[in-house]
Design a protein around this motif. Structure first.
Motif, PDB file in Angstrom:
ATOM      1  N   ASP A   1       0.835  -1.194   0.000  1.00  0.00           N
ATOM      2  CA  ASP A   1       0.000   0.000   0.000  1.00  0.00           C
ATOM      3  C   ASP A   1       0.878   1.255   0.000  1.00  0.00           C
ATOM      4  OD1 ASP A   1      -2.892   1.045   0.486  1.00  0.00           O
ATOM      5  OD2 ASP A   1      -1.648   2.136   1.923  1.00  0.00           O
ATOM      6  N   GLU A   2       0.539   2.228  -0.843  1.00  0.00           N
ATOM      7  CA  GLU A   2       1.348   3.439  -0.962  1.00  0.00           C
ATOM      8  C   GLU A   2       1.281   4.288   0.305  1.00  0.00           C
ATOM      9  OE1 GLU A   2       0.115   5.508  -4.427  1.00  0.00           O
ATOM     10  OE2 GLU A   2       0.866   3.982  -5.838  1.00  0.00           O
ATOM     11  N   ASP A   3       0.114   4.378   0.939  1.00  0.00           N
ATOM     12  CA  ASP A   3       0.006   5.176   2.163  1.00  0.00           C
ATOM     13  C   ASP A   3       0.846   4.583   3.286  1.00  0.00           C
ATOM     14  OD1 ASP A   3      -1.709   6.880   0.870  1.00  0.00           O
ATOM     15  OD2 ASP A   3      -3.533   5.874   1.580  1.00  0.00           O
ATOM     16  N   VAL A   4       0.860   3.257   3.375  1.00  0.00           N
ATOM     17  CA  VAL A   4       1.680   2.605   4.391  1.00  0.00           C
ATOM     18  C   VAL A   4       3.166   2.858   4.119  1.00  0.00           C
ATOM     19  CG1 VAL A   4       2.324   0.376   5.388  1.00  0.00           C
ATOM     20  CG2 VAL A   4      -0.060   0.861   4.854  1.00  0.00           C
TER      21      VAL A   4
ATOM     22  N   ALA B   1       4.453   5.390   2.600  1.00  0.00           N
ATOM     23  CA  ALA B   1       4.768   6.788   2.907  1.00  0.00           C
ATOM     24  C   ALA B   1       4.867   7.019   4.413  1.00  0.00           C
ATOM     25  CB  ALA B   1       3.703   7.702   2.301  1.00  0.00           C
ATOM     26  N   ALA B   2       3.938   6.433   5.182  1.00  0.00           N
ATOM     27  CA  ALA B   2       3.967   6.612   6.636  1.00  0.00           C
ATOM     28  C   ALA B   2       5.151   5.895   7.274  1.00  0.00           C
ATOM     29  CB  ALA B   2       2.660   6.118   7.244  1.00  0.00           C
TER      30      ALA B   2
ATOM     31  N   GLY C   1       2.226   6.009  15.190  1.00  0.00           N
ATOM     32  CA  GLY C   1       0.778   5.860  15.093  1.00  0.00           C
ATOM     33  C   GLY C   1       0.260   6.029  13.679  1.00  0.00           C
ATOM     34  N   ASP C   2       0.926   6.880  12.889  1.00  0.00           N
ATOM     35  CA  ASP C   2       0.495   7.066  11.502  1.00  0.00           C
ATOM     36  C   ASP C   2       0.649   5.787  10.693  1.00  0.00           C
ATOM     37  OD1 ASP C   2       0.034   9.608  12.280  1.00  0.00           O
ATOM     38  OD2 ASP C   2       1.581  10.545  11.040  1.00  0.00           O
TER      39      ASP C   2
ATOM     40  N   ALA D   1      -2.304   3.616   9.042  1.00  0.00           N
ATOM     41  CA  ALA D   1      -2.303   3.352   7.604  1.00  0.00           C
ATOM     42  C   ALA D   1      -2.413   1.860   7.321  1.00  0.00           C
ATOM     43  CB  ALA D   1      -1.029   3.915   6.977  1.00  0.00           C
ATOM     44  N   VAL D   2      -1.711   1.049   8.138  1.00  0.00           N
ATOM     45  CA  VAL D   2      -1.791  -0.407   7.975  1.00  0.00           C
ATOM     46  C   VAL D   2      -3.213  -0.894   8.224  1.00  0.00           C
ATOM     47  CG1 VAL D   2      -1.067  -2.620   8.946  1.00  0.00           C
ATOM     48  CG2 VAL D   2       0.633  -0.849   8.481  1.00  0.00           C
TER      49      VAL D   2
END
Length: 426
Positions: free
Chosen positions: A50-53, A55-56, A65-66, A70-71
């Motif tokens: 996942d791209e958000d994971v 990045a975080a 926590g981010d 995201a996960v």
């Protein structure tokens, strides 16, 4: 004079302890936990890709926590989309739209159940029918030709096309059974080669006018099936679920009766356990191989007929099997080669197929993740000790060894007591 005390026996286990032992040592719990482990590993893969994971994760130590959020969002969103695409869509405006995912799951599961039953039946005889693709292709060709080239009234047209498909699948699998029985040829090699023969034969027929190719067309595809040959809808035209699902249920009952209730099924199981002992007991092992492959091929032929007359009615090409012949092996393994276990496994894999597309569309999750989860299920099912170790389940072998040691100890104590009694008597 004192007599030696009698050896004390351990108190019998309680009813609840015995029930727990049966559950934790059974095959069903291994299948359930294998699915659970596959979903956990699949969730890890979803999070990693996942791209958000990603990045975080770059500032994980600054704000962990981010990354955790995201996960959770990635995994929960993916599996929620899988559920809504396979079971029930909570956001649908009407009930009919809400239950449509479930009907799609059953539609996808229909050929998987039939094909899985064919592979499972062969397993019970000690044979590995890996030729599901070829048997489905031949059944599709026979049923499809009658479906678009013949003119018969309904339901006679549908019945004739169905029987033609069953016979074609049975005869194609019967080739491997006859070779196994008469020459000892290994069914795995024979069925793999027959897959190639069937594929290229059907490909040639689809490019030859007057055979399977649609009249007036140069594409390697058949004409659409006539309405009198198509399986009727079960819930109306707004759903894809068709009469083939009823046939798959009937096939499950039939296979369960054959294996568990009939004399033929007893012979199948005897040959599967030990063909030499079965031969000594008077069972014609060669005939069992032939009969078993004929029935197995007919069941896989039913899967091919479902594809032609139920799912793809606008004409088909050489990829009509859609990989179901190989997925059936996974379904049979997950179902532990039992009829109703295979039925449940077919529905589960149908849910994966139906929900996988929804997961891809809603969360941009690669559809290959679903294939990875299916592969992991097979991996974990093939390694029961690994599953037992991960979940700290008792091992049947260990319990048997303990019981044997306890029995030997009690036997030694009894022999010692008898010896002391005889010495005291003298």
């Amino acid at each position: 004079m004192t007599t030696p005390s009698e050896p004390t026996e351990a108190p019998p286990p309680s009813k609840w302890h015995d029930t727990f032992r049966r559950i934790t040592q059974g095959n069903a719990i291994i299948s359930v936990l294998a699915v659970l482990l596959a979903l956990v590993v699949g969730g890890i893969l979803i999070a990693v890709t996942d791209e958000d994971v990603q990045a975080a994760a770059k500032y994980f130590f600054a704000r962990p926590g981010d990354t955790i959020a995201a996960v959770w969002s990635a995994v929960w969103g993916a599996y929620a989309a899988l559920f809504q695409g396979a079971i029930y869509n909570f956001g649908a405006p009407t009930f009919a739209r809400a239950i449509r995912p479930l009907t799609e799951t059953l539609t996808f599961a229909t050929p998987l159940i039939a094909a899985g039953l064919g592979v499972a039946l062969a397993f019970r005889i000690g044979m590995f029918n890996i030729g599901g693709r070829g048997q489905m292709l031949m059944a599709s060709a026979a049923a499809g030709y009658i479906g678009f080239a013949w003119d018969l009234p309904f339901p006679l047209h549908m019945i004739v096309a169905l029987l033609a498909g069953l016979i074609a699948g049975a005869l194609w699998a019967g080739i491997a059974g006859v070779l196994k029985a008469t020459t000892g040829a290994h069914e795995v090699i024979v069925t793999i080669m027959l897959n190639y023969v069937a594929f290229y034969l059907i490909s040639w027929m689809l490019r030859t006018p007057g055979l399977l190719q649609a009249p007036g067309s140069s594409n390697p595809k058949t004409a659409p099936m006539k309405a009198t040959a198509i399986f009727p809808d079960l819930l109306g035209p707004q759903f894809n679920l068709h009469f083939g699902f009823i046939l798959s249920i009937a096939a499950t009952f039939l296979v369960a009766w054959i294996i568990n209730r009939s004399s033929l099924g007893f012979k199948f199981r005897a040959v599967g356990v030990n063909p030499n002992a079965a031969r000594v007991a008077g069972i014609n092992v060669r005939n069992m191989y032939i009969y078993g492959m004929l029935i197995s091929g007919a069941l896989l032929g039913l899967a091919g007929v479902n594809q032609v007359l139920g799912t793809i009615t606008t004409g088909f090409s050489a990829d009509i099997d859609a990989g179901i012949g190989f997925d059936a092996i996974t379904v049979a393994l997950l179902g532990r080669s039992t009829p109703w276990g295979t039925f449940a496994a077919g529905i589960l894999f149908g849910a994966f197929k139906a929900g996988g597309f929804s997961m891809q569309a809603a969360q941009q999750i690669p559809i290959e993740i679903v294939a990875v989860v299916q592969s992991l299920i097979v991996l974990f099912i093939a390694a029961p000790p690994l599953v037992r170790t991960i979940f700290f389940l008792p091992s049947p072998e260990r319990d048997r060894r303990r019981a044997e040691k306890a029995r030997q100890k009690a036997l030694k104590a009894e022999v010692k007591a008898d010896t002391e009694l005889e010495g005291a008597a003298k």
